[in-house]
Design a protein around this motif. Structure first.
Motif, PDB file in Angstrom:
ATOM      1  N   GLY A   1       0.774  -1.078  -0.033  1.00 18.55           N
ATOM      2  CA  GLY A   1       0.088  -0.042  -0.038  1.00 18.55           C
ATOM      3  C   GLY A   1       0.770   1.437  -0.227  1.00 18.55           C
ATOM      4  N   ALA A   2       2.084   0.981  -0.681  1.00 16.22           N
ATOM      5  CA  ALA A   2       2.992   2.217  -0.684  1.00 16.22           C
ATOM      6  C   ALA A   2       2.454   3.382  -1.052  1.00 16.22           C
ATOM      7  N   GLN A   3       2.438   4.586  -0.451  1.00 19.11           N
ATOM      8  CA  GLN A   3       2.118   5.896  -0.987  1.00 19.11           C
ATOM      9  C   GLN A   3       3.389   6.855  -1.150  1.00 19.11           C
ATOM     10  N   ASN A   4       4.334   6.593  -0.545  1.00 17.67           N
ATOM     11  CA  ASN A   4       5.471   7.450  -0.788  1.00 17.67           C
ATOM     12  C   ASN A   4       6.852   6.313  -0.805  1.00 17.67           C
ATOM     13  N   ILE A   5       7.301   6.454  -2.240  1.00 15.41           N
ATOM     14  CA  ILE A   5       8.387   5.639  -2.513  1.00 15.41           C
ATOM     15  C   ILE A   5       9.707   6.337  -2.752  1.00 15.41           C
ATOM     16  N   LEU A   6      10.903   5.960  -2.268  1.00 11.42           N
ATOM     17  CA  LEU A   6      11.920   6.637  -2.633  1.00 11.42           C
ATOM     18  C   LEU A   6      12.870   5.550  -3.468  1.00 11.42           C
TER      19      LEU A   6
ATOM     20  N   GLU B   1      -3.527   6.095  -5.745  1.00 10.03           N
ATOM     21  CA  GLU B   1      -3.651   7.052  -6.774  1.00 10.03           C
ATOM     22  C   GLU B   1      -3.161   8.436  -6.469  1.00 10.03           C
ATOM     23  N   ASP B   2      -2.999   8.887  -5.276  1.00  7.44           N
ATOM     24  CA  ASP B   2      -2.214  10.086  -4.956  1.00  7.44           C
ATOM     25  C   ASP B   2      -0.798   9.906  -4.441  1.00  7.44           C
ATOM     26  N   GLY B   3      -0.301   8.867  -4.761  1.00 10.81           N
ATOM     27  CA  GLY B   3       1.065   8.514  -4.354  1.00 10.81           C
ATOM     28  C   GLY B   3       2.261   9.374  -4.971  1.00 10.81           C
ATOM     29  N   ARG B   4       3.307   9.197  -4.424  1.00 10.26           N
ATOM     30  CA  ARG B   4       4.464   9.917  -5.273  1.00 10.26           C
ATOM     31  C   ARG B   4       5.826   9.047  -4.859  1.00 10.26           C
ATOM     32  N   LEU B   5       6.604   9.098  -5.959  1.00 11.17           N
ATOM     33  CA  LEU B   5       7.741   8.583  -6.122  1.00 11.17           C
ATOM     34  C   LEU B   5       8.955   9.745  -6.354  1.00 11.17           C
ATOM     35  N   VAL B   6       9.869   9.476  -5.215  1.00 16.34           N
ATOM     36  CA  VAL B   6      11.233  10.577  -5.616  1.00 16.34           C
ATOM     37  C   VAL B   6      12.357   9.533  -5.929  1.00 16.34           C
ATOM     38  N   THR B   7      12.957  10.040  -7.046  1.00 12.80           N
ATOM     39  CA  THR B   7      14.025   9.232  -7.507  1.00 12.80           C
ATOM     40  C   THR B   7      15.113  10.013  -7.760  1.00 12.80           C
ATOM     41  N   LEU B   8      16.245   9.534  -7.459  1.00  9.32           N
ATOM     42  CA  LEU B   8      17.610   9.995  -7.387  1.00  9.32           C
ATOM     43  C   LEU B   8      18.701   9.484  -8.475  1.00  9.32           C
TER      44      LEU B   8
ATOM     45  N   ALA C   1       6.676  13.711   4.614  1.00  5.21           N
ATOM     46  CA  ALA C   1       6.149  12.339   4.794  1.00  5.21           C
ATOM     47  C   ALA C   1       7.311  11.323   4.824  1.00  5.21           C
ATOM     48  N   PRO C   2       7.430  10.273   5.887  1.00  2.00           N
ATOM     49  CA  PRO C   2       8.380   9.205   5.618  1.00  2.00           C
ATOM     50  C   PRO C   2       7.844   8.406   4.495  1.00  2.00           C
ATOM     51  N   PHE C   3       9.091   7.767   3.929  1.00  2.00           N
ATOM     52  CA  PHE C   3       8.803   6.764   2.760  1.00  2.00           C
ATOM     53  C   PHE C   3       8.215   5.572   3.509  1.00  2.00           C
ATOM     54  N   ASP C   4       7.297   4.748   2.558  1.00  2.00           N
ATOM     55  CA  ASP C   4       6.930   3.317   2.721  1.00  2.00           C
ATOM     56  C   ASP C   4       7.656   2.361   2.103  1.00  2.00           C
ATOM     57  N   LEU C   5       8.374   2.769   1.106  1.00  2.00           N
ATOM     58  CA  LEU C   5       9.227   1.642   0.347  1.00  2.00           C
ATOM     59  C   LEU C   5      10.352   2.436  -0.160  1.00  2.00           C
ATOM     60  N   VAL C   6      11.759   1.856  -0.147  1.00  2.00           N
ATOM     61  CA  VAL C   6      12.803   2.507  -0.671  1.00  2.00           C
ATOM     62  C   VAL C   6      13.503   1.320  -1.405  1.00  2.00           C
ATOM     63  N   PHE C   7      13.967   1.446  -2.949  1.00  2.00           N
ATOM     64  CA  PHE C   7      14.476   0.716  -3.817  1.00  2.00           C
ATOM     65  C   PHE C   7      16.039   1.317  -3.936  1.00  2.00           C
ATOM     66  N   VAL C   8      16.857   0.595  -3.616  1.00  2.00           N
ATOM     67  CA  VAL C   8      18.453   0.989  -3.911  1.00  2.00           C
ATOM     68  C   VAL C   8      19.104   0.116  -4.992  1.00  2.00           C
ATOM     69  N   ASP C   9      19.279   0.747  -6.065  1.00  2.00           N
ATOM     70  CA  ASP C   9      20.080   0.111  -7.211  1.00  2.00           C
ATOM     71  C   ASP C   9      21.097   1.259  -7.903  1.00  2.00           C
ATOM     72  N   ALA C  10      22.127   1.560  -6.995  1.00  2.00           N
ATOM     73  CA  ALA C  10      22.844   2.621  -7.636  1.00  2.00           C
ATOM     74  C   ALA C  10      24.359   2.055  -7.064  1.00  2.00           C
ATOM     75  N   ASP C  11      25.361   3.022  -6.885  1.00  3.94           N
ATOM     76  CA  ASP C  11      26.786   2.642  -6.691  1.00  3.94           C
ATOM     77  C   ASP C  11      27.105   1.740  -5.407  1.00  3.94           C
ATOM     78  N   LYS C  12      27.509   0.605  -5.487  1.00  2.54           N
ATOM     79  CA  LYS C  12      27.528  -0.311  -4.389  1.00  2.54           C
ATOM     80  C   LYS C  12      28.551   0.296  -3.275  1.00  2.54           C
ATOM     81  N   GLU C  13      29.344   1.025  -3.647  1.00  2.00           N
ATOM     82  CA  GLU C  13      30.340   1.703  -2.469  1.00  2.00           C
ATOM     83  C   GLU C  13      29.621   2.444  -1.521  1.00  2.00           C
ATOM     84  N   ASN C  14      28.394   2.914  -1.747  1.00  2.00           N
ATOM     85  CA  ASN C  14      27.693   3.777  -0.673  1.00  2.00           C
ATOM     86  C   ASN C  14      26.638   2.823  -0.200  1.00  2.00           C
TER      87      ASN C  14
END
Length: 223
Positions: free
Chosen positions: A59-64, A83-90, A133-146
């Motif tokens: 039921g994620a509404q805020n994803i990073l 429906e009103d969710g948001r995704l912030v992607t870096l 608002a805190p995130f409900d789900l975080v997906f990390v697929d970036a530089d492994k060093e960090n």
């Protein structure tokens, strides 16, 4: 275990045919990434669908997302939002972010997705200072060093019960080799060590084989 087997991709194709089907918008995303010269390191279609279903199931509404690349995984994640969710992607690279912006908009997910361009640690520090608002789900697929640092921020920026997913955590078995010549292994091992010592999360990882060869996903839940 061998590094690759053509049957792994064949099984992925079978799964896509029976459970997911053709998706012209996602095909267009991958084609645009290739045309722009982006590295072909997106999640597979089966993995992308898994991310969508995890977002829906929780039921994620805020994803990073940390690591946008060309927006392929972002599209999947955005589809799983409410429906009103948001995704912030870096994304570090402005050129990649521009490709991703076009791909996400063309896939009909533009209103849900904010792309923040720049070095991820600095961006995460800014997000932490902002509150929100805190995130409900975080997906990390970036530089492994960090990866270990990203874990700390993921916990800090998420609510209790949030789901954290890290990609590429097996690396053809290299993760068990402290002397591996893969430069991405030390950061991945640091993630495991950080999780082992962190009382704020419960975690596991599974090995995967498929179109992306032999690797794995790590899943954690914030206490």
């Amino acid at each position: 275990m061998q590094d690759s087997d053509p049957r792994w991709s064949d099984v992925d194709d079978y799964i896509v045919e029976h459970l997911i089907g053709e998706d012209l918008r996602l095909d267009a995303c991958l084609a645009a990434n290739e045309a722009a010269g982006l590295p072909s390191i997106d999640v597979s279609t089966t993995q992308g669908r898994m991310l969508e279903l995890l977002a829906r199931a929780t039921g994620a509404q805020n994803i990073l997302e940390i690591g946008t690349l060309g927006g392929f995984s972002a599209i999947w994640l955005a589809r799983g939002l409410g429906e009103d969710g948001r995704l912030v992607t870096l994304e570090l690279e402005p050129e990649y972010a521009a490709v991703a912006r076009q791909n996400i908009d063309k896939a009909g997910q533009g209103e849900k997705v904010e792309i923040l361009v720049g070095e991820a640690i600095g961006t995460l520090e800014h997000l932490s200072a902002q509150g929100g608002a805190p995130f409900d789900l975080v997906f990390v697929d970036a530089d492994k060093e960090n990866y270990a640092a990203y874990l700390d921020f993921a916990i800090k920026l998420s609510r209790p019960g949030a789901t954290l997913i890290f990609d590429n955590v097996v690396r053809k078995g290299g993760v068990i080799n402290p002397k591996s010549d893969d430069p991405k292994v030390p950061g991945t091992r640091d993630l495991y060590e950080a999780l082992k010592k962190n009382p704020k999360v419960d975690a596991t990882a599974i090995q995967t084989v498929g179109a992306k060869k032999w690797d794995g996903f790590l899943m954690a839940v914030v206490r």
